[in-house]
Scaffold this motif. Structure first.
Motif, PDB file in Angstrom:
ATOM      1  N   PHE A 174      -0.785  -4.875   0.960  1.00  0.00           N
ATOM      2  CA  PHE A 174      -0.907  -5.817   2.063  1.00  0.00           C
ATOM      3  C   PHE A 174      -0.315  -7.187   1.757  1.00  0.00           C
ATOM      4  O   PHE A 174      -0.322  -8.058   2.605  1.00  0.00           O
ATOM      5  N   THR A 175       0.137  -7.376   0.539  1.00  0.00           N
ATOM      6  CA  THR A 175       0.683  -8.684   0.214  1.00  0.00           C
ATOM      7  C   THR A 175       2.073  -8.497  -0.374  1.00  0.00           C
ATOM      8  O   THR A 175       2.554  -7.389  -0.543  1.00  0.00           O
ATOM      9  N   GLN A 176       2.693  -9.614  -0.684  1.00  0.00           N
ATOM     10  CA  GLN A 176       3.987  -9.539  -1.338  1.00  0.00           C
ATOM     11  C   GLN A 176       3.824  -9.656  -2.840  1.00  0.00           C
ATOM     12  O   GLN A 176       4.794  -9.766  -3.558  1.00  0.00           O
ATOM     13  N   GLN A 196      -5.339 -13.577   3.214  1.00  0.00           N
ATOM     14  CA  GLN A 196      -4.481 -13.854   4.362  1.00  0.00           C
ATOM     15  C   GLN A 196      -5.282 -14.090   5.636  1.00  0.00           C
ATOM     16  O   GLN A 196      -4.723 -14.100   6.731  1.00  0.00           O
ATOM     17  N   ILE A 219      -6.718  -7.813   2.112  1.00  0.00           N
ATOM     18  CA  ILE A 219      -6.153  -8.797   3.030  1.00  0.00           C
ATOM     19  C   ILE A 219      -6.892 -10.127   3.022  1.00  0.00           C
ATOM     20  O   ILE A 219      -6.504 -11.068   3.707  1.00  0.00           O
ATOM     21  N   TYR A 272       7.538   1.339  -6.746  1.00  0.00           N
ATOM     22  CA  TYR A 272       6.134   0.929  -6.566  1.00  0.00           C
ATOM     23  C   TYR A 272       5.196   1.696  -7.472  1.00  0.00           C
ATOM     24  O   TYR A 272       4.100   1.238  -7.770  1.00  0.00           O
ATOM     25  N   ASP A 315       3.327 -17.710   2.915  1.00  0.00           N
ATOM     26  CA  ASP A 315       1.879 -17.737   2.802  1.00  0.00           C
ATOM     27  C   ASP A 315       1.285 -19.107   3.129  1.00  0.00           C
ATOM     28  O   ASP A 315       0.147 -19.226   3.535  1.00  0.00           O
ATOM     29  N   GLY A 327      10.755 -13.635   1.980  1.00  0.00           N
ATOM     30  CA  GLY A 327      10.252 -14.959   1.688  1.00  0.00           C
ATOM     31  C   GLY A 327       8.914 -14.950   0.993  1.00  0.00           C
ATOM     32  O   GLY A 327       8.022 -14.212   1.357  1.00  0.00           O
ATOM     33  N   THR A 331       8.346  -5.182   0.191  1.00  0.00           N
ATOM     34  CA  THR A 331       7.655  -6.436  -0.033  1.00  0.00           C
ATOM     35  C   THR A 331       8.611  -7.606  -0.135  1.00  0.00           C
ATOM     36  O   THR A 331       8.185  -8.726  -0.313  1.00  0.00           O
ATOM     37  N   GLY A 332       9.888  -7.354  -0.050  1.00  0.00           N
ATOM     38  CA  GLY A 332      10.863  -8.398  -0.318  1.00  0.00           C
ATOM     39  C   GLY A 332      10.812  -9.525   0.683  1.00  0.00           C
ATOM     40  O   GLY A 332      10.030  -9.539   1.601  1.00  0.00           O
ATOM     41  N   PHE A 384       1.523  -7.263   8.118  1.00  0.00           N
ATOM     42  CA  PHE A 384       0.935  -8.178   7.139  1.00  0.00           C
ATOM     43  C   PHE A 384       1.928  -8.465   6.023  1.00  0.00           C
ATOM     44  O   PHE A 384       2.085  -9.597   5.580  1.00  0.00           O
ATOM     45  N   VAL A 385       2.590  -7.399   5.570  1.00  0.00           N
ATOM     46  CA  VAL A 385       3.549  -7.578   4.484  1.00  0.00           C
ATOM     47  C   VAL A 385       4.678  -8.501   4.924  1.00  0.00           C
ATOM     48  O   VAL A 385       5.144  -9.359   4.174  1.00  0.00           O
ATOM     49  N   ALA A 386       5.104  -8.349   6.189  1.00  0.00           N
ATOM     50  CA  ALA A 386       6.200  -9.167   6.684  1.00  0.00           C
ATOM     51  C   ALA A 386       5.751 -10.577   7.048  1.00  0.00           C
ATOM     52  O   ALA A 386       6.575 -11.422   7.391  1.00  0.00           O
ATOM     53  N   GLY A 387       4.439 -10.849   6.986  1.00  0.00           N
ATOM     54  CA  GLY A 387       3.942 -12.168   7.347  1.00  0.00           C
ATOM     55  C   GLY A 387       3.935 -12.425   8.836  1.00  0.00           C
ATOM     56  O   GLY A 387       3.977 -13.574   9.262  1.00  0.00           O
TER      57      GLY A 387
END
Lengths: 473, 325
Positions: free
Chosen positions: B66-68, A138, A135, B58, A42, A38, A35-36, A113-116
């Protein structure tokens, strides 16, 4: 093969456990994992949107020659209907819109999605679809697509088959998905078989029980089921309970309320079903049968008279249907005359949810492809090639392109008028797998109505306690 | 792991070739270390250890996948795990698999391996039964078929209405094999065993072939029958192989995802065939609870470690060595 390979990996993981202890003191920053990176990504919603002036021909301000990436669920409907639309897009804008078919939507797209960096348009469908709860923030609000004119110049909203057809894509007031294909949930039967025996399709559970007795006389069964599709009978039960008890039942189930499965309407349906199971009118062995094999027992062997399913069933069993089957549907049964909704009321749901992620490289392009798909030309193409209606009206001619099931769907939709409803908590909270276990046991007769109720309630309660509930009203 | 083995080996060579301590950091040396020690270690850290640490991390969060964004919730996932009846059912099923599958596979593979190597005629040279080469090839076939395919084949074989098995059985023995509580798990176990026996048979054949033929001859001259030979000669001689087989099979049984997912993808009647990886998969990919799913994964790793420990302990207690030399 699987066991040796997986044991190697697992072994390595085991060894890894030893190293873990050694590695932690090295100050590895755990937060920079999958998840790291930026956090500000978003905010950037499609920079293309203001790059070209918007007008009726180009409502989203798309740039000439821009590329669009779509990822489409490759299921019962294939992907060629989207390729039909991207071909039009490429012709109109001289760009390149690509279609990437996949059956594993979540596995393919979750990392993106995680990477944007999600694609521009997704058909989030199938067993491995992404849960909308995860989601939702997003995704683009697609209201502007519906309010845009289609390729023929009419506003898309005015071409919809019913005003409430978009509801299935509404999440907490946001039109996060446009469901493209209209699915009618009904109980399907062979008109030719029924005519030959002088049977009529039941509209109440009592009539169904009578028909079951008639079927048994001929060595046939009323219903058949398969292990992966036992929850089709749950859909049948929920639909019936909603027709009997009205919106109150639907909202209780949708909002994962305490005691929702104990509502009188739900209980009366369960009791009626139990009667049918106990009478031996359900073909035994379903809990050990592949669902397509079970469906063939209905459509090909005609061992069972009725099968509850969505309208995809005709297409799904196309190669396994008896000659001159004449598939027809009848709306889900009601319990009795005092039902809150009329017997013609219908569970119709728009499926194949198309979504446009806000972080996509070409948000306008994703919307444009969707706009093309919602135009009469592409929608008619879909109805003709897939024998299923889309959410766009007037795309199916009288003869239903030769399909009795399609004609029957259009008739049922017409008879239902505005008495249509849908529900989505099962898919939204990922409950199907757990519920399958319960329904398999109920249908093979080893579970009582009380046990069915308490098991389903336990699944609902667990979801309410461990997941974020998105309110439905 | 190559690391501890390579190091001393290299320095041993050097010291043997007349001590030149100053030349330790030649290009030759350093490049050797980098390629044979550094690279594997780096890959190992990146592709094995790092994901493992991530999973552990985690498991302390409520990450949806799905998100950060996520919150660190401490041990809450593990607390939930302890009270999760479905998880306990899955764990129980995995334990049943880890006990039954290795036992049956090893016994059957052992019998077959003995038959095709030393089970032949009782006089003269020690040989397998007639046509043993043919049996050896045939019994390996199931292992060549991918697990998914054999799963699909057997779910058709077990079909209650049109299945091959029920077709062969007389009326009163017909069952809804995969669909009822009493037979679902044994039927699934059978498929796994069917797929694994061939490989372990081959492993044991190789081990038995390594036993000097004189040993068998001597025991036979002393009047040992076939069973006696197997019990007193073959088994002690290939003990290490059996232990390895047991651990591998146990780990495969603690996974068993592919077979179980194909045979009964929802977990079987009353969850009797649900295994931990299936539950993990469901939590992560259909309920978007990656944090909790990670906790399940960590629990699985712990169970697997415990299993390996138990096997080593049993082997040691029964008189074996813990390490093959």
């Amino acid at each position: 093969m699987s066991d040796s390979r997986s044991s190697y990996t697992r072994r390595n993981v085991l060894r890894g456990a030893l190293f873990t202890a050694a590695a932690v003191p090295f100050g590895l920053t755990l937060a920079s994992c999958a998840t790291g990176g930026g956090g500000g990504d978003d905010e950037t919603t499609g920079g293309d949107e203001s790059s070209a002036p918007a007008d009726a021909d180009n409502p989203f301000g798309i740039e000439e020659g821009s590329t669009v990436e779509t990822v489409i669920f490759n299921g019962g409907y294939g992907v060629d209907y989207v390729e039909f639309a991207t071909a039009i897009f490429n012709e109109m804008w001289g760009g390149e819109a690509t279609v990437e078919p996949t059956t594993e939507i979540t596995a393919a797209l979750q990392p993106r999605f995680v990477a944007g960096e999600p694609p521009d348009l997704i058909d989030n469908s199938g067993a491995q679809a992404m849960g909308f709860g995860a989601i939702l923030p997003q995704l683009e609000d697609l209201t502007d697509v519906v309010d845009a004119p289609n390729l023929e110049g009419t506003t898309i909203r005015d071409t919809l088959i019913a005003p409430n057809v978009l509801d299935s894509g509404m999440y907490d007031g946001k039109l996060a998905a446009i469901n493209y294909v209209l699915t009618v949930y009904a109980v399907w039967y062979s008109k030719s078989l029924f005519d030959a025996n002088g049977w009529t399709a039941p509209t109440t559970w009592a009539e169904a029980l009578e028909l079951g007795a008639a079927a048994q006389e001929q060595g046939k069964f009323l219903f058949a089921w398969g292990k992966e599709a036992a929850t089709y009978y749950q859909t049948l039960a929920i639909d019936s309970a909603i027709k009997q008890g009205g919106d109150e039942v639907r909202l209780a189930l949708e909002n994962l309320e305490e005691g929702c499965w104990s509502k009188p309407a739900v209980q009366s349906v369960f009791t009626a079903m139990k009667e049918i199971v106990d009478a031996g009118y359900v073909k035994p062995g379903g809990s050990g049968t592949f669902f397509t094999d079970a469906q063939a027992q209905w459509s090909l062997d005609q061992d069972a008279l009725l099968y509850p399913s969505g309208s995809w069933i005709e297409n799904e069993m196309k190669d396994n249907t008896a000659d001159d089957f004449q598939m027809m549907g009848v709306p889900t049964f009601v319990v009795d005359d005092s039902s809150a909704l009329p017997a013609t009321a219908l569970h119709s749901e728009a499926g194949e949810p198309f979504i446009v992620p806000s972080d996509g490289a070409n948000v306008a392009g994703g919307k444009e492809v969707l706009r093309i798909m919602l135009s009469n030309e592409a929608a008619t193409n879909f109805a003709k090639t897939k024998l299923a209606p889309t959410v766009i009206k007037d795309t199916v001619p009288e003869d239903g392109f030769g399909s009795t099931a399609l004609v029957s769907q259009v008739e049922m939709l017409g008879a239902a008028g505005s008495d249509t409803f849908t529900h989505k908590f099962v898919g939204l909270y990922g409950l199907n797998q757990a519920q399958l276990v319960v329904w398999n046991s109920f249908l093979d007769g080893s579970k009582t109505v009380e046990a069915l109720t308490s098991d389903l309630q336990a699944i609902t309660d667990e979801a309410r306690n461990t997941q974020e509930v998105i309110p439905v009203s | 792991m190559t690391a501890p083995v390579t190091g001393p080996g290299v320095s041993g060579l050097r010291s043997g070739a007349r001590a030149r301590r100053k030349a330790r950091w030649t290009f030759d040396n350093i490049s050797f270390f980098l390629v044979f020690l550094g690279l594997p270690l780096a890959l190992f850290l990146l592709l094995v250890i790092w994901p493992f640490i991530q999973a552990v991390f985690y498991s302390f969060t409520d990450w949806g996948g799905f998100t950060q964004e996520f919150d660190i919730i401490g041990l809450a996932n593990y607390e939930r795990l302890l009270n999760d009846a479905t998880f306990k059912t899955a764990l129980g099923n995995n334990i049943k698999l880890a006990i039954v599958v290795p036992l049956v596979v090893i016994v059957v593979a052992m019998i077959f391996a003995t038959l095709v190597t030393v089970g032949g005629r009782g006089i003269g040279q020690t040989v397998g039964v007639r046509n043993s080469g043919f049996y050896r090839v045939v019994s390996f076939f199931p292992y060549v078929i991918p697990a998914v395919v054999s799963g699909v084949i057997f779910s058709k074989v077990f079909d209650p209405s049109n299945g091959l098995l029920n077709g062969l059985l007389p009326e009163f023995l017909r069952q809804n094999w995969l669909g009822q509580v009493s037979t679902a798990l044994p039927a699934s176990m059978f498929v796994i065993i069917w797929g694994a026996v061939g490989f372990y048979m081959l492993l044991f054949i190789a081990a038995i072939k390594a036993i000097p033929a004189e040993t068998f001859e001597a025991s036979r001259l002393d009047g040992a029958g076939r069973l006696r030979t197997m019990w007193s000669i073959t088994l002690p001689s290939i003990r290490e192989n059996i232990q390895t087989a047991w651990i591998y099979l146990g780990i495969a049984a603690l996974d068993a995802f592919v077979y179980m997912h194909v045979l009964n993808n929802s977990g079987g009647p009353d969850n009797t065939t649900l295994v931990m990886p299936q539950y993990l998969f469901r939590l992560a990919f259909s309920q978007n609870q990656f944090g909790y799913a990670s906790a399940v994964g960590v629990a699985m790793a712990v169970v697997t470690l415990v299993f390996a420990g138990v096997v080593f302990t049993i082997n040691r207690l029964t008189g074996g060595t813990t390490r093959s030399n």
